[in-house]
Scaffold this motif. Structure first.
Motif: not given
Lengths: 114, 111
Positions: B42-51
């Protein structure tokens, strides 16, 4: 530990019939659920969603049902069409409203047979 | 329509190379994400950014870093590419759980 589970890697349905794709989740903090459709070599596209305060949401041929007590949701496609052949991902978001990412299942490859 | 553009559709890199994957969105979204998609996983989250300049690790950050110097651009960096990083990489931006838009993906092969 997988928090969103799609236990059927593939599903074959005849054109015109109903397709039912299933999804189970384990995290009771999830409060919003979505289905995405993905064709090969393309990004996923949003299909339909449901909030945890509802048990059904309908959009044209697509209906999503949510059973909170069973932690189970399903996507119904009626009638199934050849263009529906794709991989379908179930996804969930928690208290941050998706700002910290969606949790996806492994996907179900739906094949519509002519 | 929101557009999320990933700079490359296909990339082939050698083991040990530093790899940059670029993603640009045009709708002023606060939140941006990098996922990888592998068969059966499936899809696996590596990194995210909220700003801008803010980043948080997802579920599988090892071997990756990110950069967000401008609101519209979110870059994924493979510090030293390895063969187990061969994958489809998907960038997304959103305003909320119902508002995710994905790019077309970058198919990265590390040889």
């Amino acid at each position: 530990d997988q928090q969103v589970k799609q236990n059927s890697p593939s599903l074959s349905v005849q054109e015109g019939r109903i397709s039912i794709l299933n999804c189970d989740y384990t995290n009771s903090m999830f409060d919003y659920f979505l289905w995405y459709k993905k064709y090969p070599a393309e990004g996923p596209t949003f299909l339909i969603s449901i909030s945890s305060i509802k048990d059904k949401n309908e959009d044209g041929r697509f209906t999503v049902f949510l059973n909170k007590s069973a932690k189970h949701l399903s996507l119904h496609i009626v009638p199934s069409q050849p263009g529906d052949s794709a991989v379908y991902f179930c996804a969930a978001s928690g208290v941050r409203g998706g700002a910290d990412g969606l949790t996806f299942g492994k996907g179900t490859h739906l094949i519509i047979q002519p | 329509d929101v557009k999320v553009t990933q700079s490359s559709r296909y990339l082939v890199k050698r083991t040990g190379e530093k790899v940059f994957l670029e993603c640009v969105q045009d709708m002023d979204h606060e939140n941006m994400f990098w996922y990888r998609q592998d068969p059966g996983l499936g899809l696996r989250l590596i990194y995210f950014s909220y700003d801008v300049k803010m980043k948080e690790k997802g579920d599988i950050p090892e071997g990756y870093s990110v950069s967000r110097e401008k609101k519209e651009r979110f870059s994924l960096i493979l510090e030293s590419a390895s063969t187990n990083q061969t994958s489809m990489y998907l960038c997304a931006s959103s305003t909320g759980p119902n508002g995710y838009t994905f790019g077309s993906g970058t198919r990265l092969t590390v040889v």
